[in-house]
Design a protein around this motif. Structure first.
Motif, PDB file in Angstrom:
ATOM      1  N   ILE A 209      59.493  -7.277  92.661  1.00 47.05           N
ATOM      2  CA  ILE A 209      59.099  -6.915  91.332  1.00 47.05           C
ATOM      3  C   ILE A 209      58.095  -8.350  90.096  1.00 47.05           C
ATOM      4  O   ILE A 209      58.694  -8.538  89.535  1.00 47.05           O
ATOM      5  CB  ILE A 209      59.257  -6.073  90.670  1.00 47.05           C
ATOM      6  N   PRO A 210      56.951  -8.513  90.543  1.00 48.70           N
ATOM      7  CA  PRO A 210      56.212  -9.817  90.505  1.00 48.70           C
ATOM      8  C   PRO A 210      55.510  -8.807  88.773  1.00 48.70           C
ATOM      9  O   PRO A 210      55.335  -7.546  89.598  1.00 48.70           O
ATOM     10  CB  PRO A 210      55.312 -10.261  90.958  1.00 48.70           C
ATOM     11  N   HIS A 211      56.014  -9.023  87.879  1.00 40.41           N
ATOM     12  CA  HIS A 211      55.994  -7.767  86.690  1.00 40.41           C
ATOM     13  C   HIS A 211      55.120  -8.913  85.524  1.00 40.41           C
ATOM     14  O   HIS A 211      54.665  -7.479  84.659  1.00 40.41           O
ATOM     15  CB  HIS A 211      57.590  -7.670  85.740  1.00 40.41           C
ATOM     16  N   SER A 212      54.735 -10.162  85.723  1.00 41.79           N
ATOM     17  CA  SER A 212      54.178 -10.900  84.602  1.00 41.79           C
ATOM     18  C   SER A 212      53.209 -12.141  85.039  1.00 41.79           C
ATOM     19  O   SER A 212      53.984 -12.597  85.418  1.00 41.79           O
ATOM     20  CB  SER A 212      54.842 -10.099  82.876  1.00 41.79           C
ATOM     21  N   VAL A 213      52.238 -11.764  84.155  1.00 38.69           N
ATOM     22  CA  VAL A 213      51.120 -13.058  84.625  1.00 38.69           C
ATOM     23  C   VAL A 213      51.006 -13.607  83.305  1.00 38.69           C
ATOM     24  O   VAL A 213      50.334 -12.864  82.636  1.00 38.69           O
ATOM     25  CB  VAL A 213      50.550 -13.186  86.026  1.00 38.69           C
ATOM     26  N   THR A 214      50.380 -15.394  83.692  1.00 38.43           N
ATOM     27  CA  THR A 214      50.499 -15.592  82.515  1.00 38.43           C
ATOM     28  C   THR A 214      49.848 -17.363  83.088  1.00 38.43           C
ATOM     29  O   THR A 214      49.883 -17.387  83.475  1.00 38.43           O
ATOM     30  CB  THR A 214      50.828 -16.090  81.264  1.00 38.43           C
ATOM     31  N   VAL A 215      48.759 -18.017  81.895  1.00 33.48           N
ATOM     32  CA  VAL A 215      47.837 -19.576  82.736  1.00 33.48           C
ATOM     33  C   VAL A 215      48.678 -19.849  81.303  1.00 33.48           C
ATOM     34  O   VAL A 215      47.996 -19.849  80.034  1.00 33.48           O
ATOM     35  CB  VAL A 215      46.603 -19.032  83.384  1.00 33.48           C
ATOM     36  N   ASP A 216      48.848 -21.363  81.663  1.00 33.45           N
ATOM     37  CA  ASP A 216      49.244 -22.307  80.052  1.00 33.45           C
ATOM     38  C   ASP A 216      47.852 -23.119  80.777  1.00 33.45           C
ATOM     39  O   ASP A 216      47.170 -22.868  81.038  1.00 33.45           O
ATOM     40  CB  ASP A 216      50.152 -23.140  81.004  1.00 33.45           C
ATOM     41  N   ALA A 217      47.814 -24.180  79.564  1.00 34.48           N
ATOM     42  CA  ALA A 217      46.555 -25.067  79.057  1.00 34.48           C
ATOM     43  C   ALA A 217      46.235 -25.779  80.353  1.00 34.48           C
ATOM     44  O   ALA A 217      45.442 -26.924  79.985  1.00 34.48           O
ATOM     45  CB  ALA A 217      46.849 -25.378  77.404  1.00 34.48           C
TER      46      ALA A 217
END
Length: 339
Positions: free
Chosen positions: A215-223
């Motif tokens: 269950i990959p539940h959330s994703v974000t990308v850093d700077a």
């Protein structure tokens, strides 16, 4: 309409009432008072904004997700339920503005993209009806602009593109799209798509090994070009190179009690805000600016009231405020940075 108080937190603000309330409610007040000392001797980083929103009665369903349009001072809330508007739009100050509902079934994740020319709202829809199993792009007023996936059909295909309960999305200004798919369906994968919906790379499969997900539940990308995924049921965060999809590392030591439900960076990218639904907690983790991922370092936690169930969060990248969608309390709350 009468303003509802957030559960538990009001005792901090009305501390003078505690002696009277203790006589009335006994141990229940003491239990709540135990809750409102979450900082464990450390300097408090955030303060609850008890005046946001102005009228919380507009929350009429389960609030699953929240996204901030920092450029235009808008906050979008995705909620579920029968005969309720699925998307609510508030001003940054907390005033309800409008809602929309067409073609949204069961919002799970929501994201706002601002470019030099326009803004759009992206929703991951885990519904099982004719609009479900899709990622959809909307105008700020709710006009459907684009559908990714095969509406109403769960699947694993890339040609044509199919999802099975996509959980969250992150869209870069370049138009590249990151999707974690899915929230309990047949797929456990991270997809990077081009702005014309073609696969750039894919990572993951169902499992516990490096690069696999439960269950990959959330994703974000850093700077600095790293993709961060909340691998919920494996109780870890995994990190990938955004250009190649190469696995860079993982964190698990902070999640012995409960897996991560959300991943969002603070405005300065120094910290990662993670919600832990089953223990009603927000964790503030130190984010490595460059180089090795290293080990997870928990800077602070914010303990929420019982049954609050924080699901997904978002951060205003201008003011630094943190918005928390709580499916148990059926509300969104805002935390303001103190420094």
């Amino acid at each position: 309409m009468r303003r509802k108080r957030p559960p538990g937190l009001w005792l901090v603000m009305d501390g003078a009432l505690l002696p009277v309330l203790a006589l009335l409610w006994g141990s229940q007040v003491l239990k709540a008072f135990d809750y409102v000392s979450p900082w464990k001797g450390q300097e408090q980083m955030y303060k609850l904004d008890i005046g946001w929103p102005k009228i919380p009665e507009y929350f009429t369903g389960q609030t699953f997700c929240v996204a901030v349009d920092s450029l235009h001072g808008l906050v979008y809330v995705g909620q579920r339920g029968d005969n309720v508007p699925k998307v609510l739009v508030f001003s940054e100050e907390g005033y309800f503005l409008y809602s929309w509902n067409d073609t949204v079934e069961m919002p799970h994740g929501i994201f706002v993209l601002n470019t030099a020319t326009d803004s759009s709202v992206w929703i991951a829809d885990v519904g099982t009806g004719k609009y479900g199993h899709t990622v959809k792009q909307y105008s700020p007023s709710g006009k459907l602009m684009q559908i990714l996936g095969t509406p109403g059909n769960a699947g694993s295909s890339l040609i044509p593109l199919q999802f099975d309960q996509p959980a969250d999305i992150f869209v870069e200004e370049s138009g590249d799209i990151y999707v974690v798919d899915g929230d309990g369906g047949m797929n456990n994968r991270l997809l990077k798509l081009s702005n014309d919906s073609k696969e750039i790379w894919m990572a993951g499969a169902n499992g516990t090994s490096i690069g696999q997900f439960k269950i990959p539940h959330s994703v974000t990308v850093d700077a600095v070009g790293r993709v961060w995924v909340a691998d919920r049921d494996n109780k870890r965060i995994q990190v990938f190179d955004k250009v190649t999809g190469e696995w860079l590392g993982s964190w698990s030591s902070c999640f012995a009690e409960d897996g991560p439900y959300s991943v969002r960076f603070t405005a300065n990218y120094k910290y990662l805000i993670v919600s832990q639904l089953n223990i009603n907690r927000l964790a503030i983790l130190a984010a490595p600016l460059v180089g090795s991922i290293g080990d997870c370092v928990m800077i602070q936690t914010i303990q929420l009231a019982d049954e609050t169930k924080p699901h997904l969060v978002d951060v205003d990248m201008k003011s630094g405020a943190v918005y928390v969608a709580e499916i148990g309390a059926q509300q969104v709350q805002r935390y303001i940075p103190l420094s």
